[in-house]
Design a protein around this motif. Sequence first.
Motif, mmCIF file in Angstrom:
data_model
loop_
_atom_site.group_PDB
_atom_site.id
_atom_site.type_symbol
_atom_site.label_atom_id
_atom_site.label_comp_id
_atom_site.label_asym_id
_atom_site.label_seq_id
_atom_site.Cartn_x
_atom_site.Cartn_y
_atom_site.Cartn_z
ATOM 1 N N GLU A 287 -12.203 16.627 18.970
ATOM 2 C CA GLU A 287 -12.253 15.314 19.769
ATOM 3 C C GLU A 287 -11.500 14.490 18.965
ATOM 4 O OE1 GLU A 287 -16.900 15.884 20.923
ATOM 5 O OE2 GLU A 287 -16.486 15.770 18.933
ATOM 6 N N ILE A 288 -11.333 14.286 17.913
ATOM 7 C CA ILE A 288 -10.088 13.552 17.207
ATOM 8 C C ILE A 288 -8.970 13.708 17.710
ATOM 9 C CG2 ILE A 288 -9.433 13.025 14.969
ATOM 10 C CD1 ILE A 288 -11.971 13.482 13.609
ATOM 11 N N MET A 289 -8.571 14.930 17.805
ATOM 12 C CA MET A 289 -7.204 15.190 18.593
ATOM 13 C C MET A 289 -7.013 14.813 19.898
ATOM 14 S SD MET A 289 -4.181 16.397 18.120
ATOM 15 C CE MET A 289 -3.109 16.250 19.165
ATOM 16 N N LEU A 290 -8.131 14.801 20.588
ATOM 17 C CA LEU A 290 -8.160 14.175 21.934
ATOM 18 C C LEU A 290 -8.072 12.766 22.012
ATOM 19 C CD1 LEU A 290 -10.847 16.605 24.000
ATOM 20 C CD2 LEU A 290 -8.243 16.567 24.291
ATOM 21 N N GLY A 291 -8.788 12.163 21.279
ATOM 22 C CA GLY A 291 -8.634 10.900 20.829
ATOM 23 C C GLY A 291 -6.887 10.238 20.702
ATOM 24 N N PHE A 292 -6.659 11.082 19.684
ATOM 25 C CA PHE A 292 -4.878 10.775 19.460
ATOM 26 C C PHE A 292 -4.171 11.222 20.539
ATOM 27 C CE2 PHE A 292 -1.292 13.133 17.261
ATOM 28 C CZ PHE A 292 -0.703 12.025 16.832
ATOM 29 N N LEU A 293 -4.430 12.249 21.436
ATOM 30 C CA LEU A 293 -3.698 12.205 22.601
ATOM 31 C C LEU A 293 -3.811 11.071 23.604
ATOM 32 C CD1 LEU A 293 -4.450 15.876 23.644
ATOM 33 C CD2 LEU A 293 -2.342 14.860 22.688
ATOM 34 N N GLY A 294 -4.875 10.365 23.452
ATOM 35 C CA GLY A 294 -5.058 9.198 24.459
ATOM 36 C C GLY A 294 -4.341 8.164 23.745
ATOM 37 N N ASP A 295 -4.300 8.011 22.429
ATOM 38 C CA ASP A 295 -3.666 6.973 21.730
ATOM 39 C C ASP A 295 -2.184 7.046 22.138
ATOM 40 O OD1 ASP A 295 -5.636 5.705 20.784
ATOM 41 O OD2 ASP A 295 -5.751 6.497 18.854
ATOM 42 N N VAL A 296 -1.667 8.350 22.017
ATOM 43 C CA VAL A 296 -0.404 8.600 22.335
ATOM 44 C C VAL A 296 -0.087 8.088 23.901
ATOM 45 C CG1 VAL A 296 1.370 10.370 22.649
ATOM 46 C CG2 VAL A 296 0.056 10.410 20.519
ATOM 47 N N MET B 193 0.781 -1.346 0.070
ATOM 48 C CA MET B 193 -0.078 0.137 -0.079
ATOM 49 C C MET B 193 0.818 1.161 -0.189
ATOM 50 S SD MET B 193 -3.109 1.138 2.849
ATOM 51 C CE MET B 193 -3.882 -0.411 2.654
ATOM 52 N N ASP B 194 0.670 2.090 -1.035
ATOM 53 C CA ASP B 194 1.488 3.370 -0.852
ATOM 54 C C ASP B 194 0.851 4.439 -0.114
ATOM 55 O OD1 ASP B 194 -0.419 4.857 -2.362
ATOM 56 O OD2 ASP B 194 0.565 4.500 -4.321
ATOM 57 N N PHE B 195 1.449 5.328 0.034
ATOM 58 C CA PHE B 195 1.168 6.459 0.847
ATOM 59 C C PHE B 195 -0.421 7.124 0.444
ATOM 60 C CE2 PHE B 195 0.629 10.843 2.405
ATOM 61 C CZ PHE B 195 1.156 10.822 3.884
ATOM 62 N N HIS B 196 -0.610 7.300 -0.580
ATOM 63 C CA HIS B 196 -2.086 7.856 -1.173
ATOM 64 C C HIS B 196 -2.939 6.921 -0.732
ATOM 65 C CE1 HIS B 196 -0.380 11.326 -2.689
ATOM 66 N NE2 HIS B 196 0.496 10.776 -3.425
ATOM 67 N N GLU B 197 -2.875 5.570 -0.925
ATOM 68 C CA GLU B 197 -3.748 4.427 -0.683
ATOM 69 C C GLU B 197 -4.003 4.521 0.943
ATOM 70 O OE1 GLU B 197 -2.842 1.165 -3.993
ATOM 71 O OE2 GLU B 197 -1.497 1.269 -2.384
ATOM 72 N N MET B 198 -2.844 4.762 1.666
ATOM 73 C CA MET B 198 -3.087 4.754 3.142
ATOM 74 C C MET B 198 -3.983 5.901 3.386
ATOM 75 S SD MET B 198 0.859 4.085 4.528
ATOM 76 C CE MET B 198 0.440 4.551 6.142
ATOM 77 N N LEU C 276 -0.876 6.800 13.515
ATOM 78 C CA LEU C 276 -0.991 7.077 12.200
ATOM 79 C C LEU C 276 -2.179 7.492 11.440
ATOM 80 C CD1 LEU C 276 0.853 7.470 9.578
ATOM 81 C CD2 LEU C 276 0.624 5.224 9.237
ATOM 82 N N TRP C 277 -3.021 6.568 11.886
ATOM 83 C CA TRP C 277 -4.446 7.151 11.398
ATOM 84 C C TRP C 277 -5.149 8.225 11.772
ATOM 85 C CZ3 TRP C 277 -9.136 7.818 14.006
ATOM 86 C CH2 TRP C 277 -10.422 7.994 13.307
ATOM 87 N N ALA C 278 -4.787 8.705 13.121
ATOM 88 C CA ALA C 278 -4.958 9.897 13.695
ATOM 89 C C ALA C 278 -4.483 11.077 12.756
ATOM 90 C CB ALA C 278 -4.885 10.231 15.140
ATOM 91 N N VAL C 279 -2.939 11.111 12.713
ATOM 92 C CA VAL C 279 -2.355 12.004 11.882
ATOM 93 C C VAL C 279 -2.846 12.011 10.517
ATOM 94 C CG1 VAL C 279 -0.187 12.547 11.105
ATOM 95 C CG2 VAL C 279 -0.291 11.630 13.388
ATOM 96 N N LEU C 280 -3.242 11.001 9.992
ATOM 97 C CA LEU C 280 -3.742 11.053 8.425
ATOM 98 C C LEU C 280 -5.269 11.842 8.388
ATOM 99 C CD1 LEU C 280 -2.617 7.490 7.247
ATOM 100 C CD2 LEU C 280 -1.590 9.691 6.354
#
Length: 105
Positions: A33-42, A1-6, A73-77
């Motif tokens: 809220e997505i960012m807060l979820g990302f912080l939890g993942d971090v 899978m390439d970056f664009h597919e990701m 990575l999903w959250a960053v994307l």
Amino acid sequence: MDFHEMQERARTVRARYAEVEATAYGRSWTTEEIMLGFLGDVGDLAKLVQGKAGVRPREDLDEALAHELADCLWAVLTLADAYDVDLLGAFTSTMDELDGALAED
């Protein structure tokens, strides 16, 4: 899978989450809220890194670490997509800048 597919896969999963959120909460999550979820993942990732250092061992450590890195990575994307950031371009230019700074040392 390439970056664009990701990126496209992350976008598709985000759209599915938005549907679930709309059903459960009457609306989809905001970028905040997505960012807060990302912080939890971090935070979860930090605990797994401690596990790799022997501080928080667990049986499924390698699998959990891979999963949490993928969540992050999903959250960053997803955030890059929400803010229309060309993440591939930004990553490339940032790495070029860092390489240049390192070459000067």
